[in-house]
Scaffold this motif. Structure first.
Motif, PDB file in Angstrom:
ATOM      1  N   ASP A  37       0.829  -1.206   0.000  1.00  0.00           N
ATOM      2  CA  ASP A  37       0.000   0.000   0.000  1.00  0.00           C
ATOM      3  C   ASP A  37       0.864   1.258   0.000  1.00  0.00           C
ATOM      4  OD1 ASP A  37      -2.322  -1.478   0.003  1.00  0.00           O
ATOM      5  OD2 ASP A  37      -2.591  -1.430   2.189  1.00  0.00           O
ATOM      6  N   TYR A  38       1.957   1.223   0.739  1.00  0.00           N
ATOM      7  CA  TYR A  38       2.854   2.382   0.818  1.00  0.00           C
ATOM      8  C   TYR A  38       3.439   2.708  -0.559  1.00  0.00           C
ATOM      9  CZ  TYR A  38       6.851   5.230   2.326  1.00  0.00           C
ATOM     10  OH  TYR A  38       7.771   6.242   2.490  1.00  0.00           O
ATOM     11  N   PHE A  39       3.786   1.664  -1.332  1.00  0.00           N
ATOM     12  CA  PHE A  39       4.472   1.880  -2.613  1.00  0.00           C
ATOM     13  C   PHE A  39       3.508   1.990  -3.804  1.00  0.00           C
ATOM     14  CE2 PHE A  39       8.158   0.474  -0.215  1.00  0.00           C
ATOM     15  CZ  PHE A  39       9.171   1.251  -0.750  1.00  0.00           C
ATOM     16  N   LYS A  40       2.223   1.863  -3.556  1.00  0.00           N
ATOM     17  CA  LYS A  40       1.289   1.948  -4.679  1.00  0.00           C
ATOM     18  C   LYS A  40       1.324   3.318  -5.340  1.00  0.00           C
ATOM     19  CE  LYS A  40      -2.098  -1.698  -3.879  1.00  0.00           C
ATOM     20  NZ  LYS A  40      -3.472  -2.049  -3.472  1.00  0.00           N
ATOM     21  N   THR A  41       1.531   4.364  -4.565  1.00  0.00           N
ATOM     22  CA  THR A  41       1.614   5.707  -5.145  1.00  0.00           C
ATOM     23  C   THR A  41       2.773   5.796  -6.127  1.00  0.00           C
ATOM     24  OG1 THR A  41       0.777   6.598  -3.057  1.00  0.00           O
ATOM     25  CG2 THR A  41       1.743   8.156  -4.611  1.00  0.00           C
ATOM     26  N   LEU A  42       3.932   5.208  -5.756  1.00  0.00           N
ATOM     27  CA  LEU A  42       5.096   5.226  -6.652  1.00  0.00           C
ATOM     28  C   LEU A  42       4.843   4.345  -7.877  1.00  0.00           C
ATOM     29  CD1 LEU A  42       7.965   4.885  -3.999  1.00  0.00           C
ATOM     30  CD2 LEU A  42       7.137   6.970  -5.087  1.00  0.00           C
ATOM     31  N   ALA A  43       4.179   3.210  -7.675  1.00  0.00           N
ATOM     32  CA  ALA A  43       3.908   2.313  -8.797  1.00  0.00           C
ATOM     33  C   ALA A  43       2.917   2.924  -9.782  1.00  0.00           C
ATOM     34  CB  ALA A  43       3.380   0.980  -8.276  1.00  0.00           C
ATOM     35  N   ASP A  44       2.000   3.714  -9.276  1.00  0.00           N
ATOM     36  CA  ASP A  44       0.984   4.318 -10.153  1.00  0.00           C
ATOM     37  C   ASP A  44       1.602   5.262 -11.175  1.00  0.00           C
ATOM     38  OD1 ASP A  44      -1.026   2.925  -8.924  1.00  0.00           O
ATOM     39  OD2 ASP A  44      -1.601   4.554  -7.568  1.00  0.00           O
ATOM     40  N   VAL A  45       2.746   5.856 -10.827  1.00  0.00           N
ATOM     41  CA  VAL A  45       3.405   6.783 -11.767  1.00  0.00           C
ATOM     42  C   VAL A  45       3.758   6.055 -13.062  1.00  0.00           C
ATOM     43  CG1 VAL A  45       5.419   8.268 -12.129  1.00  0.00           C
ATOM     44  CG2 VAL A  45       4.308   8.184  -9.884  1.00  0.00           C
ATOM     45  N   LYS A  46       4.195   4.795 -12.976  1.00  0.00           N
ATOM     46  CA  LYS A  46       4.551   4.004 -14.156  1.00  0.00           C
ATOM     47  C   LYS A  46       3.420   3.054 -14.558  1.00  0.00           C
ATOM     48  CE  LYS A  46       8.862   2.589 -14.428  1.00  0.00           C
ATOM     49  NZ  LYS A  46      10.190   1.970 -14.126  1.00  0.00           N
ATOM     50  N   LYS A  47       2.264   3.240 -13.928  1.00  0.00           N
ATOM     51  CA  LYS A  47       1.090   2.410 -14.228  1.00  0.00           C
ATOM     52  C   LYS A  47       1.401   0.925 -14.043  1.00  0.00           C
ATOM     53  CE  LYS A  47      -0.753   5.843 -17.469  1.00  0.00           C
ATOM     54  NZ  LYS A  47      -1.225   6.107 -18.841  1.00  0.00           N
ATOM     55  N   ILE A  48       2.119   0.629 -12.968  1.00  0.00           N
ATOM     56  CA  ILE A  48       2.481  -0.749 -12.650  1.00  0.00           C
ATOM     57  C   ILE A  48       1.395  -1.375 -11.790  1.00  0.00           C
ATOM     58  CG2 ILE A  48       4.145  -2.207 -11.421  1.00  0.00           C
ATOM     59  CD1 ILE A  48       6.303  -0.149 -12.175  1.00  0.00           C
ATOM     60  N   GLU A  49       1.025  -2.605 -12.129  1.00  0.00           N
ATOM     61  CA  GLU A  49      -0.026  -3.303 -11.398  1.00  0.00           C
ATOM     62  C   GLU A  49       0.583  -4.328 -10.442  1.00  0.00           C
ATOM     63  OE1 GLU A  49      -3.765  -6.382 -12.257  1.00  0.00           O
ATOM     64  OE2 GLU A  49      -2.548  -5.583 -13.917  1.00  0.00           O
ATOM     65  N   PHE A  50       0.078  -4.344  -9.216  1.00  0.00           N
ATOM     66  CA  PHE A  50       0.488  -5.348  -8.237  1.00  0.00           C
ATOM     67  C   PHE A  50      -0.432  -6.563  -8.349  1.00  0.00           C
ATOM     68  CE2 PHE A  50       2.383  -1.630  -6.101  1.00  0.00           C
ATOM     69  CZ  PHE A  50       3.645  -2.148  -5.823  1.00  0.00           C
ATOM     70  N   ILE A  51       0.162  -7.737  -8.457  1.00  0.00           N
ATOM     71  CA  ILE A  51      -0.593  -8.997  -8.459  1.00  0.00           C
ATOM     72  C   ILE A  51      -0.197  -9.744  -7.185  1.00  0.00           C
ATOM     73  CG2 ILE A  51      -1.032 -11.171  -9.676  1.00  0.00           C
ATOM     74  CD1 ILE A  51      -0.198  -9.756 -12.268  1.00  0.00           C
ATOM     75  N   GLU A  52      -1.139  -9.883  -6.276  1.00  0.00           N
ATOM     76  CA  GLU A  52      -0.827 -10.408  -4.954  1.00  0.00           C
ATOM     77  C   GLU A  52      -1.359 -11.826  -4.761  1.00  0.00           C
ATOM     78  OE1 GLU A  52      -1.951  -7.666  -1.885  1.00  0.00           O
ATOM     79  OE2 GLU A  52      -1.531  -5.909  -3.147  1.00  0.00           O
TER      80      GLU A  52
END
Length: 398
Positions: free
Chosen positions: A271-286
């Motif tokens: 959750d903490y890094f989702k903001t950084l991942a959103d910049v590159k439109k990276i999706e987390f698959i958990e």
């Protein structure tokens, strides 16, 4: 093709390798010098021993030549080659052909005056003034009792031991002398980092806490984007700050180990890094199992996960994915980024090692991962393929 590389993590691998290289080179030259000096001393003592024996054998030789002369003149009277219980002897003609011999050694070197043979005999070569019985060369042979050699071995052993310890002490002193300027510079740099990070802590914490309190849903899109940029920047600085703090205090941090809910920690860090991942439109698959427990320090396991996630975002492609798998005694983070070669994997955990200068960072994140992994005996495996991505696997035992 996937490359699986199990790594033995070391805290200061490059520093130790440099130091080991210096010590190996220094030890090699020390051994060469000691061997050379020992060889010279051995040669000198051997020559000295032969010189003493030569005096005795010269007397025996004079006696033998006198008896050969007497036999040569009175051959019809004696007809027996002169022998002596104190030594063996032989005579050779001018073509170095054996005339008669009582020697135990079969190989005779007529080009040397005094020497030792391989079967522990001492040979002395004399050339009479006249060719008595056709003899151009007279050879005397004495047994070598080797007492001098045993004594010499002890002397050389004592010398080598004392000299080696002296050279080791000298090398240690020189190493400290040469490393002192570098250590002083690193100390100053360390103090600078500590002071800088200390000053950064308060404003970074204030920015992050205030940004988190802002309700972005109530703002217009333009203002919300600005707030997200501030959040991203603050979290990036915060991560760098925590890495620098960890490095400068790694030997002073006392681990507060306890049983932790790793499932909860992983969710929090994602959750903490989702903001950084959103910049590159990276999706987390958990694929995260519930109630995974680990015995560890909360800050250290969080820092380990943070650096793995941060790298997966940095080196990922736009609209890429990050797969996070958590099971009992197992955590993996897989990205769809640039991947690495086998040579890069071998250097992956070295401090300040960076393979892509276009990506921000200081090259310390994975070194911190290696430090934490070593402390808790975590096993790290790296699976990577160029242009396909990298998978970091972490295994441990409870």
């Amino acid at each position: 093709m996937l490359v699986l590389k199990s790594l033995d993590i070391d805290l200061t691998q490059s520093e130790k390798r440099t130091l080991l290289g210096f010590l190996s080179l220094y030890s090699f030259f020390t051994i060469v010098i000691l061997f050379f000096v020992s060889f010279l001393y051995f040669t000198f003592q051997k020559d000295l021993m032969l010189q003493k024996k030569r005096i005795t054998m010269q007397e025996y030789s004079n006696d033998l030549i006198f008896r050969l002369k007497d036999l040569h003149v009175n051959f019809d009277k004696y007809k027996f080659y002169p022998r002596d219980e104190k030594y063996n002897s032989a005579i050779y003609d001018s073509d170095k052909t054996l005339i008669f011999s009582t020697l135990e050694s079969k190989d005779v070197n007529l080009n040397s005056v005094t020497y030792t043979t391989i079967n522990d005999k001492i040979h002395f070569i004399e050339e009479p003034e006249s060719y008595y019985l056709g003899a151009k060369y007279v050879v005397l042979e004495l047994p070598d009792d080797l007492k001098w050699l045993e004594k010499l071995k002890k002397e050389i052993f004592i010398f080598v031991v004392i000299a080696f310890f002296f050279m080791t002490f000298l090398g240690y002193f020189l190493l400290k002398l040469f490393l002192k300027p570098m250590k002083d510079a690193l100390h100053l740099l360390d103090r600078f980092i500590k002071d800088t990070t200390h000053e950064l802590n308060t404003p970074i914490s204030a920015i992050i806490s205030n940004v988190e309190m802002i309700d972005t849903d109530s703002l217009d899109e333009k203002m919300a984007k600005k707030i997200r940029r501030i959040d991203i920047g603050a979290k990036t600085i915060s991560n760098i700050y925590e890495d620098l703090t960890f490095l400068t205090l790694d030997n002073k941090i006392i681990s507060q180990n306890e049983y932790l809910d790793l499932t909860k920690i992983v969710h929090q860090r994602v959750d903490y890094f989702k903001t950084l991942a959103d910049v590159k439109k990276i999706e987390f698959i958990e694929d995260i199992k519930d109630d995974v427990i680990i015995f560890c320090d909360n800050k250290k396991i969080s820092k380990l996960i943070d650096n793995l996630l941060s790298n997966s975002i940095k080196y990922n492609k736009v609209k890429g994915t990050i797969e996070i798998t958590l099971k009992d005694n197992y955590l993996s983070i897989k990205d769809t980024g640039k991947g690495m070669s086998e040579e890069q994997i071998e250097q992956l955990f070295q401090r300040y090692m960076r393979f892509d200068k276009s990506v921000g960072g200081f090259g310390i994140g994975l070194n911190i991962v290696s430090m934490i992994a070593k402390e808790y005996d975590f096993k790290i495996s790296v699976i990577s393929q160029l242009k396909m991505g990298t998978k970091m696997e972490l295994r441990w035992e409870n």
